[in-house]
Design an enzyme around this catalytic site. Structure first.
Site, PDB file in Angstrom:
ATOM      1  N   LYS A  51     -45.106  53.072  37.024  1.00  0.00           N
ATOM      2  CA  LYS A  51     -46.475  53.097  37.568  1.00  0.00           C
ATOM      3  C   LYS A  51     -46.534  54.024  38.781  1.00  0.00           C
ATOM      4  O   LYS A  51     -47.457  54.825  38.923  1.00  0.00           O
ATOM      5  CB  LYS A  51     -46.904  51.674  37.938  1.00  0.00           C
ATOM      6  CG  LYS A  51     -47.246  50.832  36.709  1.00  0.00           C
ATOM      7  CD  LYS A  51     -47.260  49.338  36.987  1.00  0.00           C
ATOM      8  CE  LYS A  51     -47.342  48.584  35.654  1.00  0.00           C
ATOM      9  NZ  LYS A  51     -47.108  47.145  35.792  1.00  0.00           N
ATOM     10  N   GLN A  95     -46.673  42.642  40.350  1.00  0.00           N
ATOM     11  CA  GLN A  95     -45.923  42.651  39.083  1.00  0.00           C
ATOM     12  C   GLN A  95     -45.479  41.240  38.699  1.00  0.00           C
ATOM     13  O   GLN A  95     -44.854  40.545  39.489  1.00  0.00           O
ATOM     14  CB  GLN A  95     -44.714  43.590  39.217  1.00  0.00           C
ATOM     15  CG  GLN A  95     -43.934  43.771  37.943  1.00  0.00           C
ATOM     16  CD  GLN A  95     -44.726  44.479  36.845  1.00  0.00           C
ATOM     17  OE1 GLN A  95     -45.386  45.496  37.088  1.00  0.00           O
ATOM     18  NE2 GLN A  95     -44.713  43.928  35.643  1.00  0.00           N
ATOM     19  N   ASP A 118     -55.632  44.995  37.461  1.00  0.00           N
ATOM     20  CA  ASP A 118     -54.910  44.373  36.348  1.00  0.00           C
ATOM     21  C   ASP A 118     -55.859  43.461  35.552  1.00  0.00           C
ATOM     22  O   ASP A 118     -55.529  43.015  34.452  1.00  0.00           O
ATOM     23  CB  ASP A 118     -53.757  43.544  36.938  1.00  0.00           C
ATOM     24  CG  ASP A 118     -52.499  43.627  36.112  1.00  0.00           C
ATOM     25  OD1 ASP A 118     -52.462  44.470  35.200  1.00  0.00           O
ATOM     26  OD2 ASP A 118     -51.566  42.854  36.373  1.00  0.00           O
TER      27      ASP A 118
END
Ligand code: NDP
Length: 294
Positions: A51, A95, A118
């Site tokens: 990312k 994450q 997200d």
């Protein structure tokens, strides 16, 4: 049989990102993404690394925050609050999975929904259900939808069967597919581990999506002739012949199923590459929304 490869479709998303980014930069704005990694799980580390690299490649501001595995909930929430308040950061991604002493749900809820690129905050999931375009849909299901759109696979009126009901993938994809509009308008069935006679159900699918987390679970008995198969699964299986001792396979037994399909995504090289592309797209949109358009 058509192979639906992720790379060229992801490239189309990146081309879109570059053009939006140019406009933003010309107006003096730089989208910023913060990715928080707690602990040193190797797979999570690899995801966070890619990312970060992709942000740099595109020219986005990227902040990679690595915290110790024993970080307290308080410290993590402090970090999230700091990022929420940082005007240079438009997207925040923590994450998952987090170490077991940390409550993922509390962390997700602490992220400002306007920065939740997200798409897992209740506000964004609510917006997804309400078909409110100002929300952020989770990246992997959005990536699947984009693959169908770009490949010209009609979804309207089609029976989409999604195997898997996680918020991250199955349930959110079901919401996207049943929404009104292009790349949607499908009739959706969601299956899970308690579904009875799964093969009989999945054989009814015009478009079958596997988001299960079990290597090669979907075989030829699950697929009707001429179906489109989207394989979300990413599973490691031991392979002594491979350099790393393992290789990645999907939830679909590709070799056994491909011959029956009209179109199918490979693993790796299919849905996987779309997730980061949609994350970049969401981050740029978060910046655009933060400045009130453009
Ligand atoms: P989860 O473990 O959260 O969900 C798996 C789902 O599969 C559950 O709903 C579960 O049912 C269902 N399931 C498990 N066993 C069976 C079975 N025997 N029959 C029918 N359904 C079953 O996984 P995720 O949704 O997070 O991920 C799914 C897969 O996608 C994984 O391989 C993951 O690595 C991959 N993935 C890939 C991404 C990408 O970028 N391409 C991103 C995210 C995930 P139940 O709810 O009843 O337990």
């Amino acid at each position: 049989m058509k192979l639906i490869e992720g790379k060229p479709i992801a490239e189309a998303v990146y081309a879109e990102c570059r053009s939006e980014l140019e406009k933003l930069k010309a107006a003096g704005h730089l989208p910023g993404l913060a990715v928080v990694l707690v602990g040193d799980d190797p797979a999570s580390k690899a995801y966070v690394g890619s990312k970060d690299r992709k942000c740099q490649e595109l020219g986005l501001h990227s902040l990679k925050i690595e915290m110790d595995a024993d970080t307290s909930m308080e410290k993590l929430l402090e970090k999230v609050a700091e990022l929420n308040a940082d005007p240079a950061i438009h997207g925040i991604l923590v994450q998952m999975p987090l170490p077991s002493h940390l409550d993922e749900d509390t962390v997700i809820r602490a992220i400002d929904p306007a920065k939740d690129v997200d798409g897992l905050h209740p506000v964004n999931l609510g917006k997804l259900a309400m078909e409110d375009p100002t929300g952020f849909a989770p990246c992997t299901p959005s990536g699947c939808q984009r693959m169908l759109l770009e490949t010209g696979i009609e979804t309207e009126g089609k029976h989409v069967v999604v195997v898997g009901r996680s918020l991250l993938v199955g349930k959110s994809l079901a919401l996207l597919m049943m929404a009104k509009g292009a790349g949607a308008n499908a009739t959706v069935t969601v299956a899970h581990s308690r579904t009875r006679d799964l093969p009989a159900l999945t054989r009814q699918a015009d478009i079958l999506v596997a988001a299960i987390g079990r290597p090669h679970f979907i075989g030829p008995d699950h697929v009707k002739d001429g179906a489109v198969v989207i394989d979300v699964g990413i599973n490691r299986i031991d392979d002594p012949a491979a350099k790393r001792g393992y290789r990645l396979v999907g939830d679909v037994d590709f070799d056994a199923v491909a011959g029956k399909c009209d179109a199918i995504t490979p693993v790796p090289g299919g849905v996987g590459v779309m997730t980061i592309a949609m994350l970049m797209r969401n981050t740029i949109r978060a910046c655009q929304q933060a400045i009130g358009g453009l």
